[in-house]
Design a protein around this motif. Structure first.
Motif, PDB file in Angstrom:
ATOM      1  N   THR A 204       0.832  -1.265  -0.158  1.00  0.00           N
ATOM      2  CA  THR A 204       0.109  -0.203   0.080  1.00  0.00           C
ATOM      3  C   THR A 204       0.746   1.117   0.125  1.00  0.00           C
ATOM      4  O   THR A 204       0.569   2.465  -0.742  1.00  0.00           O
ATOM      5  CB  THR A 204      -1.061   0.018   1.340  1.00  0.00           C
ATOM      6  OG1 THR A 204      -1.699  -1.059   1.274  1.00  0.00           O
ATOM      7  CG2 THR A 204      -1.640   1.234   1.286  1.00  0.00           C
ATOM      8  N   ALA A 205       2.047   1.141   0.743  1.00  0.00           N
ATOM      9  CA  ALA A 205       2.728   2.444   0.744  1.00  0.00           C
ATOM     10  C   ALA A 205       3.491   2.758  -0.463  1.00  0.00           C
ATOM     11  O   ALA A 205       3.606   3.779  -1.109  1.00  0.00           O
ATOM     12  CB  ALA A 205       3.888   2.130   1.792  1.00  0.00           C
ATOM     13  N   GLU A 206       3.851   1.484  -1.160  1.00  0.00           N
ATOM     14  CA  GLU A 206       4.370   1.920  -2.744  1.00  0.00           C
ATOM     15  C   GLU A 206       3.351   2.214  -3.738  1.00  0.00           C
ATOM     16  O   GLU A 206       3.374   3.378  -4.630  1.00  0.00           O
ATOM     17  CB  GLU A 206       4.864   0.544  -3.240  1.00  0.00           C
ATOM     18  CG  GLU A 206       6.141   0.048  -2.546  1.00  0.00           C
ATOM     19  CD  GLU A 206       6.584  -1.096  -2.963  1.00  0.00           C
ATOM     20  OE1 GLU A 206       7.681  -1.721  -2.940  1.00  0.00           O
ATOM     21  OE2 GLU A 206       5.737  -2.078  -3.241  1.00  0.00           O
ATOM     22  N   GLN A 207       2.042   1.770  -3.529  1.00  0.00           N
ATOM     23  CA  GLN A 207       0.909   2.460  -4.217  1.00  0.00           C
ATOM     24  C   GLN A 207       0.515   3.895  -3.868  1.00  0.00           C
ATOM     25  O   GLN A 207       0.366   4.661  -4.995  1.00  0.00           O
ATOM     26  CB  GLN A 207      -0.133   1.397  -4.245  1.00  0.00           C
ATOM     27  CG  GLN A 207      -0.139   0.023  -4.751  1.00  0.00           C
ATOM     28  CD  GLN A 207      -1.147  -0.922  -4.367  1.00  0.00           C
ATOM     29  OE1 GLN A 207      -2.240  -0.614  -3.899  1.00  0.00           O
ATOM     30  NE2 GLN A 207      -0.984  -2.003  -5.007  1.00  0.00           N
ATOM     31  N   LYS A 208       0.486   4.184  -2.813  1.00  0.00           N
ATOM     32  CA  LYS A 208       0.373   5.623  -2.281  1.00  0.00           C
ATOM     33  C   LYS A 208       1.507   6.399  -2.758  1.00  0.00           C
ATOM     34  O   LYS A 208       0.845   7.532  -3.464  1.00  0.00           O
ATOM     35  CB  LYS A 208       0.349   5.678  -0.818  1.00  0.00           C
ATOM     36  CG  LYS A 208      -0.004   7.127  -0.496  1.00  0.00           C
ATOM     37  CD  LYS A 208      -0.246   6.982   1.211  1.00  0.00           C
ATOM     38  CE  LYS A 208      -0.579   8.448   1.718  1.00  0.00           C
ATOM     39  NZ  LYS A 208      -0.594   8.535   3.264  1.00  0.00           N
ATOM     40  N   LYS A 287      -8.372  14.685  -8.795  1.00  0.00           N
ATOM     41  CA  LYS A 287      -8.745  13.760  -7.625  1.00  0.00           C
ATOM     42  C   LYS A 287      -9.280  12.691  -7.868  1.00  0.00           C
ATOM     43  O   LYS A 287      -9.482  11.704  -7.055  1.00  0.00           O
ATOM     44  CB  LYS A 287      -9.990  14.703  -6.926  1.00  0.00           C
ATOM     45  CG  LYS A 287     -11.346  14.916  -7.581  1.00  0.00           C
ATOM     46  CD  LYS A 287     -12.060  15.692  -6.904  1.00  0.00           C
ATOM     47  CE  LYS A 287     -13.652  15.647  -7.785  1.00  0.00           C
ATOM     48  NZ  LYS A 287     -14.687  16.592  -6.999  1.00  0.00           N
ATOM     49  N   ASP A 288      -9.387  12.590  -9.308  1.00  0.00           N
ATOM     50  CA  ASP A 288      -9.969  10.945  -9.520  1.00  0.00           C
ATOM     51  C   ASP A 288      -8.753   9.983 -10.148  1.00  0.00           C
ATOM     52  O   ASP A 288      -9.013   9.082 -10.892  1.00  0.00           O
ATOM     53  CB  ASP A 288     -10.991  10.981 -10.747  1.00  0.00           C
ATOM     54  CG  ASP A 288     -12.245  11.881 -10.133  1.00  0.00           C
ATOM     55  OD1 ASP A 288     -12.549  11.870  -8.901  1.00  0.00           O
ATOM     56  OD2 ASP A 288     -12.597  12.718 -10.934  1.00  0.00           O
ATOM     57  N   LYS A 311      -7.137   0.809  -3.258  1.00  0.00           N
ATOM     58  CA  LYS A 311      -7.644   2.079  -3.411  1.00  0.00           C
ATOM     59  C   LYS A 311      -8.114   2.660  -2.121  1.00  0.00           C
ATOM     60  O   LYS A 311      -8.191   3.647  -1.821  1.00  0.00           O
ATOM     61  CB  LYS A 311      -8.432   2.417  -4.568  1.00  0.00           C
ATOM     62  CG  LYS A 311      -7.822   2.170  -5.969  1.00  0.00           C
ATOM     63  CD  LYS A 311      -8.622   1.778  -7.158  1.00  0.00           C
ATOM     64  CE  LYS A 311      -9.890   2.934  -6.890  1.00  0.00           C
ATOM     65  NZ  LYS A 311     -10.988   2.691  -8.011  1.00  0.00           N
ATOM     66  N   ASN A 312      -8.825   1.443  -1.543  1.00  0.00           N
ATOM     67  CA  ASN A 312      -9.713   1.875  -0.338  1.00  0.00           C
ATOM     68  C   ASN A 312      -8.780   2.151   0.766  1.00  0.00           C
ATOM     69  O   ASN A 312      -9.272   2.834   1.937  1.00  0.00           O
ATOM     70  CB  ASN A 312     -10.681   0.772   0.122  1.00  0.00           C
ATOM     71  CG  ASN A 312      -9.781  -0.619   0.299  1.00  0.00           C
ATOM     72  OD1 ASN A 312      -8.618  -0.690  -0.334  1.00  0.00           O
ATOM     73  ND2 ASN A 312     -10.445  -1.701   1.201  1.00  0.00           N
ATOM     74  N   GLN A 313      -7.392   2.118   0.614  1.00  0.00           N
ATOM     75  CA  GLN A 313      -6.557   2.418   1.681  1.00  0.00           C
ATOM     76  C   GLN A 313      -5.669   3.829   1.470  1.00  0.00           C
ATOM     77  O   GLN A 313      -4.784   3.947   2.206  1.00  0.00           O
ATOM     78  CB  GLN A 313      -5.594   1.189   2.100  1.00  0.00           C
ATOM     79  CG  GLN A 313      -6.341   0.035   2.489  1.00  0.00           C
ATOM     80  CD  GLN A 313      -5.336  -1.275   2.622  1.00  0.00           C
ATOM     81  OE1 GLN A 313      -4.121  -1.049   3.222  1.00  0.00           O
ATOM     82  NE2 GLN A 313      -5.804  -2.402   2.411  1.00  0.00           N
ATOM     83  N   ILE A 314      -5.969   4.357   0.269  1.00  0.00           N
ATOM     84  CA  ILE A 314      -5.337   5.495  -0.042  1.00  0.00           C
ATOM     85  C   ILE A 314      -6.540   6.803  -0.129  1.00  0.00           C
ATOM     86  O   ILE A 314      -7.403   6.710  -0.692  1.00  0.00           O
ATOM     87  CB  ILE A 314      -4.660   5.323  -1.275  1.00  0.00           C
ATOM     88  CG1 ILE A 314      -3.771   4.259  -1.116  1.00  0.00           C
ATOM     89  CG2 ILE A 314      -3.872   6.612  -1.763  1.00  0.00           C
ATOM     90  CD1 ILE A 314      -3.179   3.512  -2.601  1.00  0.00           C
TER      91      ILE A 314
END
Length: 515
Positions: A204-208, A287-288, A311-314
């Motif tokens: 998740t950190a890499e994706q964020k 924003k999208d 996505k739900n964690q970012i």
């Protein structure tokens, strides 16, 4: 305001058999000499992203700071076309050739996978360093890396070498990351942070990090496109070059280079909150951007094979930080004198301090008196004094300068650096400020007689105003009249004579020292 991990080594070996014929009536075959082995080639992976560009002309050049563009367009080291998934394939650099290299991705015949049309920015540029090659990281060329490259190019003279260019590139990248980040609390690296969701963004950190980086570069590209339209469809490549010149010249985007108008740069467009802006030729707003990145996974061929997109964690910010944060280091003054650059430093100033030392990290500070520094409107301080030597040419050195503590504020401080003479100028890469308390002052009172002088030693009168008694005894062989006595004290002090007019032998009288 403000790469895929594998580099494959492919050994290309070629051998040839040399046949030699000897003299005489009978020929003989000489032992074959081994042919030279071709140098290994390092394969380059990555992509050009604004969004991902398929069928884009991709080329690598050797950095040459003697050329206006810092590379020779007619002499690429290697070239290839990105595939239908926007990936670089078939591009390499010789292992025995020294980096840095310049990578360009041309959009003339490319397709932006997000839009199905030509990209809004025609040429993306980035720099490949030794570290990138060693780590085997993918190389992504984006509008932000293009901006940093152009800034470093403008900040490096054609007589400088690769090391100076890389120093300028590091400074430029830091400015770009700060000015165009959508959240100042999220750390980005425009040359190393990921920009798409694929096998290199598992956590998740890499994706964020990828989401925030992508939002920043899409927002920047959207504003560049808006500047282009507002200026009558001036080339977006030219807009980025002008932005780079503007920001590099004095650390502020204000449509001027050291006071001279540049043109086609409207700071109000750059100051707009990007989160509500529509990405050109799409229905997505900044924003999208996570929805855009999710949808493009199919186009990149990673939807089925890549990791889940968390996505739900970012969460993206509702509103981004202001696009323009003026007045940050470096202060580049390497043009034609006179020129100046303003920097704002926020510092913590202790109480009851007497002096301050500002230590400048200065590039090319090789001439005494080639500039000055004015702190909060106080008397200018000369740069660089006896610390300026020929050995500082094209080098970064630390130069301490002592000033009164009263020059400085607790909080924001405005520093105006001025280039007043010399052709080459200088650049202040960074600065730190420290404060000092002066040692207690020890004052000395001296009474001088007409026949002899007596020093009373160190008289520490402290910091409280008022009379301080100093006694004097006539140790001579004859009486003295007061008119034969004179008194000297440290400047700023005064004395009163409390003795009688006649001073017998061995008698004592008192003088008062006041301030």
């Amino acid at each position: 305001m403000k790469f895929v991990k594998t580099a494959k080594l492919v050994a290309l070996c070629a051998f040839s058999l040399l046949v030699a014929c000897g003299g005489g009536s009978s020929g003989s075959n000489a032992a074959p000499d081994p042919a030279p082995v071709a140098a290994k080639a390092i394969q380059i992976s990555g992509a050009g992203v604004k969004g991902p560009l398929a069928f884009a002309d991709t080329r690598i050049y050797h950095l040459d700071s003697t050329l206006p563009e810092f590379y020779d367009r007619n002499a690429p080291i290697s070239s290839a076309i990105t595939n239908e998934f926007a990936q670089i394939s078939g591009l390499s650099v010789p292992a025995d050739m020294q980096p840095p290299f310049i990578l360009t991705i041309g959009g003339s015949n490319a397709i932006d996978l997000n839009t199905g049309t030509a990209p809004v920015i025609q040429t993306l540029v980035t720099v490949i360093t030794r570290e990138m090659l060693t780590n085997g990281q993918p190389v992504y060329a984006t509008p932000l890396t293009t901006m940093a490259f152009q800034m470093a190019r403008h900040g490096t003279s054609t007589s400088s070498g690769a090391s100076i260019f890389l120093q300028q590139l590091t400074a430029a990248a830091a400015q770009v990351e700060t000015l165009f980040s959508i959240d100042q609390t999220i750390s980005l690296d425009i040359f190393r942070s990921p920009v798409v969701i694929n096998s290199n963004t598992v956590t998740t950190a890499e994706q964020k990090e990828a989401v925030y980086h992508r939002a920043a570069l899409e927002a920047f590209a959207t504003k560049v496109s808006a500047l282009s339209v507002a200026a009558g469809n001036v080339s977006t490549d030219l807009i980025i070059d002008r932005l780079a010149l503007d920001l590099e010249s004095d650390g502020v985007i204000d449509n001027t280079e050291n006071g001279n108008a540049i043109g086609a740069i409207d700071p109000t467009i750059l100051s707009e909150d990007p989160m509500t802006l529509v990405i050109p030729n799409t229905q997505y707003r900044i924003k999208d951007v996570m929805n855009l990145m999710e949808d493009e996974r199919t186009l990149l061929g990673t939807a089925a094979t890549g990791p889940s997109f968390n996505k739900n964690q970012i969460t993206l910010p509702i509103a981004a930080a202001p696009a323009i944060i003026p007045n940050s280091f470096p202060a580049n003054l390497q043009g034609t004198a006179p020129e100046e650059a303003t920097v704002v430093m926020n510092i913590n100033k202790p109480v009851n301090v007497d002096t301050a030392t500002i230590t400048l990290s200065a590039l090319d500070a090789d001439f005494s008196g080639e500039g000055e520094l004015m702190i909060n409107g106080n008397t200018p301080v000369a740069l660089f004094g006896p610390t300026a030597t020929a050995s500082n040419d094209k080098q970064v050195v630390n130069i301490p300068i002592t000033t009164p503590a009263s020059f400085w504020n607790d909080g924001d401080n405005t520093l105006v650096f001025r280039h007043t003479s010399t052709a080459g100028g200088f650049s202040i890469q960074n600065a730190t400020v420290s404060f000092q308390v002066a040692a207690p002052v020890v004052y000395e009172a001296v009474i001088t007689l007409s026949t002899s002088s007596i020093q009373f030693g160190n008289q520490d009168v402290g910091s409280v105003a008022g009379p301080k008694p100093v006694k004097f005894t006539n140790t001579g062989n004859a009486p003295l009249t007061i008119s034969s006595i004179s008194i000297s004290t440290t400047p700023g002090f005064s004395q009163t004579n409390d003795c009688n007019n006649y001073l017998p032998v061995n008698s004592t009288c008192t003088f008062s020292i006041s301030f």
